[in-house]
Every structure is written in structure tokens, then in C-alpha cells.
Design a protein around this motif. Structure first.
Motif, PDB file in Angstrom:
ATOM      1  N   LYS A  61       0.807  -1.231   0.000  1.00 59.76           N
ATOM      2  CA  LYS A  61       0.000   0.000   0.000  1.00 59.76           C
ATOM      3  C   LYS A  61       0.846   1.290   0.000  1.00 59.76           C
ATOM      4  CE  LYS A  61      -3.970   2.008   2.308  1.00 59.76           C
ATOM      5  NZ  LYS A  61      -4.754   1.989   3.535  1.00 59.76           N
ATOM      6  N   PRO A  62       1.979   1.327   0.765  1.00 60.93           N
ATOM      7  CA  PRO A  62       2.770   2.569   0.761  1.00 60.93           C
ATOM      8  C   PRO A  62       3.220   3.022  -0.635  1.00 60.93           C
ATOM      9  CG  PRO A  62       3.502   1.134   2.529  1.00 60.93           C
ATOM     10  CD  PRO A  62       2.507   0.346   1.732  1.00 60.93           C
ATOM     11  N   ILE A  63       3.402   2.064  -1.557  1.00 60.26           N
ATOM     12  CA  ILE A  63       3.798   2.479  -2.920  1.00 60.26           C
ATOM     13  C   ILE A  63       2.656   3.287  -3.530  1.00 60.26           C
ATOM     14  CG2 ILE A  63       4.474   1.647  -5.226  1.00 60.26           C
ATOM     15  CD1 ILE A  63       5.346  -0.977  -3.869  1.00 60.26           C
ATOM     16  N   GLY A  64       1.428   2.814  -3.302  1.00 61.69           N
ATOM     17  CA  GLY A  64       0.255   3.534  -3.804  1.00 61.69           C
ATOM     18  C   GLY A  64       0.133   4.889  -3.134  1.00 61.69           C
ATOM     19  N   SER A  65       0.364   4.899  -1.819  1.00 62.03           N
ATOM     20  CA  SER A  65       0.249   6.182  -1.111  1.00 62.03           C
ATOM     21  C   SER A  65       1.298   7.162  -1.625  1.00 62.03           C
ATOM     22  CB  SER A  65       0.446   5.990   0.392  1.00 62.03           C
ATOM     23  OG  SER A  65      -0.365   4.936   0.848  1.00 62.03           O
ATOM     24  N   ALA A  66       2.502   6.655  -1.912  1.00 64.74           N
ATOM     25  CA  ALA A  66       3.558   7.544  -2.416  1.00 64.74           C
ATOM     26  C   ALA A  66       3.135   8.138  -3.758  1.00 64.74           C
ATOM     27  CB  ALA A  66       4.865   6.764  -2.575  1.00 64.74           C
ATOM     28  N   PHE A  67       2.535   7.301  -4.601  1.00 66.16           N
ATOM     29  CA  PHE A  67       2.107   7.776  -5.908  1.00 66.16           C
ATOM     30  C   PHE A  67       1.046   8.877  -5.765  1.00 66.16           C
ATOM     31  CE2 PHE A  67      -1.090   7.159  -9.361  1.00 66.16           C
ATOM     32  CZ  PHE A  67      -0.355   7.757 -10.364  1.00 66.16           C
ATOM     33  N   ILE A  68       0.065   8.622  -4.883  1.00 65.10           N
ATOM     34  CA  ILE A  68      -0.997   9.620  -4.697  1.00 65.10           C
ATOM     35  C   ILE A  68      -0.431  10.905  -4.104  1.00 65.10           C
ATOM     36  CG2 ILE A  68      -3.087  10.126  -3.332  1.00 65.10           C
ATOM     37  CD1 ILE A  68      -3.516   8.394  -5.771  1.00 65.10           C
ATOM     38  N   ARG A  69       0.521  10.753  -3.173  1.00 67.64           N
ATOM     39  CA  ARG A  69       1.118  11.966  -2.588  1.00 67.64           C
ATOM     40  C   ARG A  69       1.853  12.747  -3.667  1.00 67.64           C
ATOM     41  NH1 ARG A  69       1.693  11.464   3.478  1.00 67.64           N
ATOM     42  NH2 ARG A  69       2.813  13.420   3.281  1.00 67.64           N
ATOM     43  N   LEU A  70       2.543  12.022  -4.570  1.00 71.37           N
ATOM     44  CA  LEU A  70       3.292  12.714  -5.625  1.00 71.37           C
ATOM     45  C   LEU A  70       2.357  13.507  -6.536  1.00 71.37           C
ATOM     46  CD1 LEU A  70       5.957  10.039  -6.612  1.00 71.37           C
ATOM     47  CD2 LEU A  70       6.412  12.365  -5.813  1.00 71.37           C
ATOM     48  N   ILE A  71       1.258  12.861  -6.991  1.00 70.62           N
ATOM     49  CA  ILE A  71       0.395  13.671  -7.873  1.00 70.62           C
ATOM     50  C   ILE A  71      -0.371  14.744  -7.095  1.00 70.62           C
ATOM     51  CG2 ILE A  71       0.080  12.548 -10.126  1.00 70.62           C
ATOM     52  CD1 ILE A  71      -2.189  11.020  -9.156  1.00 70.62           C
ATOM     53  N   SER A  72      -0.708  14.442  -5.847  1.00 68.07           N
ATOM     54  CA  SER A  72      -1.403  15.483  -5.074  1.00 68.07           C
ATOM     55  C   SER A  72      -0.494  16.702  -4.877  1.00 68.07           C
ATOM     56  CB  SER A  72      -1.811  14.968  -3.701  1.00 68.07           C
ATOM     57  OG  SER A  72      -2.582  13.810  -3.839  1.00 68.07           O
ATOM     58  N   MET A  73       0.819  16.427  -4.756  1.00 69.44           N
ATOM     59  CA  MET A  73       1.795  17.498  -4.543  1.00 69.44           C
ATOM     60  C   MET A  73       1.725  18.557  -5.663  1.00 69.44           C
ATOM     61  SD  MET A  73       5.852  16.713  -4.452  1.00 69.44           S
ATOM     62  CE  MET A  73       6.086  16.314  -6.169  1.00 69.44           C
ATOM     63  N   VAL A  74       1.409  18.077  -6.863  1.00 72.81           N
ATOM     64  CA  VAL A  74       1.407  18.980  -8.016  1.00 72.81           C
ATOM     65  C   VAL A  74       0.118  19.797  -8.102  1.00 72.81           C
ATOM     66  CG1 VAL A  74       1.661  19.001 -10.533  1.00 72.81           C
ATOM     67  CG2 VAL A  74       2.758  17.212  -9.215  1.00 72.81           C
TER      68      VAL A  74
END
Ligand code: ASP
Length: 428
Positions: free
Chosen positions: A40-53
Motif C-alpha cells: 500500500k505505501p507504494i500507492g500512497s507515495a504515488f498519490i502523494r506525488l500527484i497530489s503534490m502537483v
């Protein structure tokens, strides 16, 4: 593992299917904890990355979009078309939801035992969402909250409607002061916009892995027993969403644009899959913008304007879901809804969907506004929480499709729809 050179959509789809398989295995063989701790953390990292933008992209692109539509009349025309499209499709979505719920009556005929089990089950699960729902915002709050009292706070808290309001106003004022003064500011934000778009190009490369991780975690956690009880309700919501996408958007594209319906659906697929796996149209926005500009050939000006606005206020999937849910909950409680009550649902669900943030589970909170307006017990929300996650994923997918369809229709009527190949050459 390096995936071979496949189109982005295919890679994301492979990620999604692999996630489903791993999720089911984890659920059945009892290694859900492993999935939630390590995958799950890989998914969370991905969502955090796009949310960051999202926040810098929305602000910069709306500001640049507003100033590049330098003629205020054109801005007004595009704004009016965009909002009119959003309101029409949202009203159709709720009406469709109400129609299906009245025809199929998913909440009628549950055995007393099933009803008791659902209500019992729901009080165990109620927790935070129902409590938050009880502190529901009023329509007046939603409208007043569009105006930030402090723009910096709006940025910090990621309040999208307030950021949009401030960006539009700043863009309009930049067009009103002399170009000698405004040009440096506009050029600065153009560069920020480019940087954010570039960042999306990079982040999107890990989308297949992110989608894999998100889906496997959802399925590993997802209990199937409650689904059975709520099967008819979920089926009505999902069928309604599917009909809305295939009929309403296809017709809109066919009638109002020169684009082929197939090209539209093919181009928007990566954004749909990311919205499905993340349950957030806001987080998907950077990808929606990329697909709409690059693959659907919508000019950057229109994308920059219609999409951030759409991701925040246009939620057809959410509106449809709220229509079905209101009728379903009323039926479970043995209440029939009169025609007047259903008209009130159309009105309040339109406003509620505008006020819904494009984040996971936001629609279930604003559902409280709808229920309250027709006197259906708010506790009823807890009944549907068991299937909330999966329905959230489906409605988010419809929400982003609606935003993109609006951009295509508006661009086409403005003569700003390039053929995709031309657009791709332009984006490089
Ligand atoms: N999750 C939805 C979205 O982001 C909003 C909702 O909860 O309906 O589009």
C-alpha cells in the motif's frame, strides 16, 4: 521489474488487474497485513506525488489560462459554457439516478432480518464519516466558503474552490493592468505551469505500480459479506454510472464536437484508471489535464480553465450516487419519497456535488445535505458505508470523464479542438 514498451493505458491496466489478483489472494489467504504494510505505501507515495502537483498546477494554469483568454468577453463566454455544461450534465445524472432507484427499488423488500443486520452493522461501522456528516455544511456555508479570507491559508489547506476563486480574480486583474506590469508575472506563472506539467510527465511513469498497490490494498481489505446485502443498491449505482458515461457523454461529444466518441474514450482512459484506483478526481487532475491536452487535442487555454474548475465543482458521478442513495436509504427506512421531495433531491444534490471536494469519500459527507433536506435519517448513511469505497472509485472515474467531456465540447464550440496528432506534436 521493468515493463516492456506498451502504451500508458495498457501498463496501468496491467497494474490494475495484477492488483485485483494480489488483493483477492491476500483477502482469501490472510496476508492482508502484508499488503497494507508493504504494498500500500507504494500507492500512497504515488498519490502523494500527484497530489503534490495539484495546488501549484491549478493556481498557475488557471491564472495563465485566464490571462491568455485576454479578452474578458471570451473568458465570460467560455466560463458560461463550462458552467452550463456542468449544471446540465449534473442534473441529468441525478435524474437518471432517481429514475433507476424508483424503477428498481433497491431498498424495498429486504427481509426484516437483513434490515436489522444492516442497521446493526452500520452502527458498528458508523464512526467518523457519520459524525462528520452530522456536522454537515449548509448551502450558505458552501457558497460563502468560495471566498477566501486569507489566500495563503487557502493554499496551505488546499481549499480548491477558494484557490480557483483567487486565481480567476488575479488573472482578470492582471489583464486589466498594463501589459508592461503584468507580463513578468504572467511569464513567471507560465514557467511554473511548465514545470508542473513536466513533473506530471515524470510522476506518471510510476502510475502502473501506484495503481497496482492501491487496488491490491483496497481488495485485500474489502469484506465481501456486506456487499451481498447491498448488491442491488451497488448494482443500481454502477449501472447508472455506466449509462451516464455511455449515453450522456457520448451524445454530448457526438452532438457538440467534431471528435470521434472512440477517440474521446480512448484518450481519457489513463485518467479514468487513476481516478478509479485513487478515488480522487482532484488528485487525478494533473493526469486528466495531460490526457485532455495531449490525446484529446484540447487547447491548453481551455484545459487550464475547464479542468481545474470541473475537478472541483463538476461531480456527475457523485450526484448520481447521491440520488440513488437518498432513495435507497428512504426505502430501507420504509419511507416513500414524494415527487416534491425528489425535486428537492435534484436541487440539493446539484449543490451538494458542487460543494463536494474531489477527495476520497467526500461525496458521502455531502450526502448528508441531501438527506437532511428531505427528512431522511442521517444515520442511514452508515448503512451504505460497507460498499462506499468501491462506489467512490466508480463515481470518481465518472467525475473525471465528465470534466474531460466538458473541455472537449467547449473547445470544439470555440474552434480550439486540435486533431490529437497535431496536439501531440505540440506537446512533444
Ligand atoms: N471521490 C470523489 C471524487 O474525487 C468525490 C466523492 O466522494 O464523490 O471525485
Amino acid at each position: 521489474m521493468k515493463l516492456p514498451r506498451l502504451p500508458l493505458y495498457t501498463k496501468i491496466l496491467i497494474g490494475l488487474l495484477a492488483g485485483v489478483v494480489v488483493g483477492i489472494l491476500a483477502n482469501q489467504l490472510g496476508f492482508s497485513d502484508f499488503v497494507s504494510n508493504y504494498i500500500k505505501p507504494i500507492g500512497s507515495a504515488f498519490i502523494r506525488l500527484i497530489s503534490m502537483v495539484v495546488v501549484p498546477l491549478v493556481f498557475a494554469s488557471l491564472l495563465v489560462g485566464t490571462t491568455s483568454l485576454n479578452d474578458i468577453r471570451k473568458l465570460g463566454r467560455i466560463g458560461a459554457k463550462t458552467v452550463a455544461y456542468f449544471l446540465c450534465t449534473t442534473t441529468i445524472a441525478i435524474s437518471l439516478g432517481l429514475f433507476l432507484a424508483n424503477v428498481f427499488r433497491p431498498g424495498v423488500g429486504l427481509s426484516e432480518e437483513a434490515q436489522t443486520r444492516l442497521i446493526q452493522n452500520s452502527s458498528e461501522q458508523a464512526g467518523a464519516p457519520t459524525e462528520t456528516a452530522v456536522k454537515r455544511p449548509t448551502v450558505k456555508d458552501i457558497l460563502l466558503n468560495i471566498i477566501p479570507t486569507n489566500p495563503v491559508q487557502a493554499f496551505v489547506e488546499g481549499r480548491m474552490l477558494q484557490i480557483i476563486f483567487f486565481a480567476l480574480l488575479t488573472g482578470i486583474c492582471l489583464s486589466l493592468i498594463g501589459s508592461e506590469r503584468s507580463q513578468p508575472v504572467i511569464r513567471f506563472f507560465e514557467a511554473i505551469n511548465e514545470v508542473m506539467v513536466q513533473m506530471v510527465h515524470i510522476i506518471i511513469k510510476i502510475a502502473p505500480y501506484g495503481v497496482f498497490a492501491l487496488i491490491s490494498a483496497v481488495i485485500a481489505d474489502f469484506g465481501l459479506s456486506i456487499l451481498f446485502l447491498l448488491l442491488k443498491y451497488s448494482a443500481v449505482v454502477i449501472a447508472g454510472l455506466a449509462l451516464h458515461v455511455t449515453i450522456v457523454y457520448s451524445l454530448a461529444i457526438r452532438i457538440f464536437s467534431k471528435q470521434k466518441v472512440r477517440t474521446f474514450f480512448k484518450g481519457i482512459r489513463p485518467a479514468q484508471l487513476i481516478a478509479f484506483s485513487s478515488g480522487s478526481s482532484s488528485a487525478t487532475l494533473p493526469v486528466t489535464m495531460e490526457c485532455t491536452e495531449k490525446d484529446l487535442g484540447v487547447s491548453r487555454e481551455i484545459c487550464s480553465f475547464a479542468l481545474p474548475l470541473g475537478a472541483t465543482i463538476n461531480m456527475d458521478g457523485t450526484a448520481l450516487y447521491q440520488g440513488v442513495s437518498a432513495v435507497f436509504i428512504a426505502q430501507v427506512y420504509g419511507m416513500g419519497l414524494t415527487v416534491t421531495q425528489q425535486l428537492i433531491v435534484v436541487l440539493t444534490a446539484t449543490l451538494a456535488s458542487i460543494g463536494t471536494a474531489g477527495t476520497p469519500g467526500a461525496g458521502v459527507i455531502t450526502l448528508a445535505i441531501v438527506l437532511k433536506s428531505i427528512g431522511v435519517p442521517l444515520e442511514g448513511i452508515a448503512i451504505i458505508l460497507g460498499v462506499e469505497r468501491i462506489l467512490d472509485m466508480c463515481r470518481s472515474m465518472v467525475n473525471v470523464t465528465g470534466d474531460a467531456s466538458c473541455a472537449v465540447v467547449v473547445a470544439s464550440t470555440e474552434g480550439e479542438l486540435l486533431v490529437p496528432a497535431e496536439a501531440e506534436a505540440g506537446v512533444g
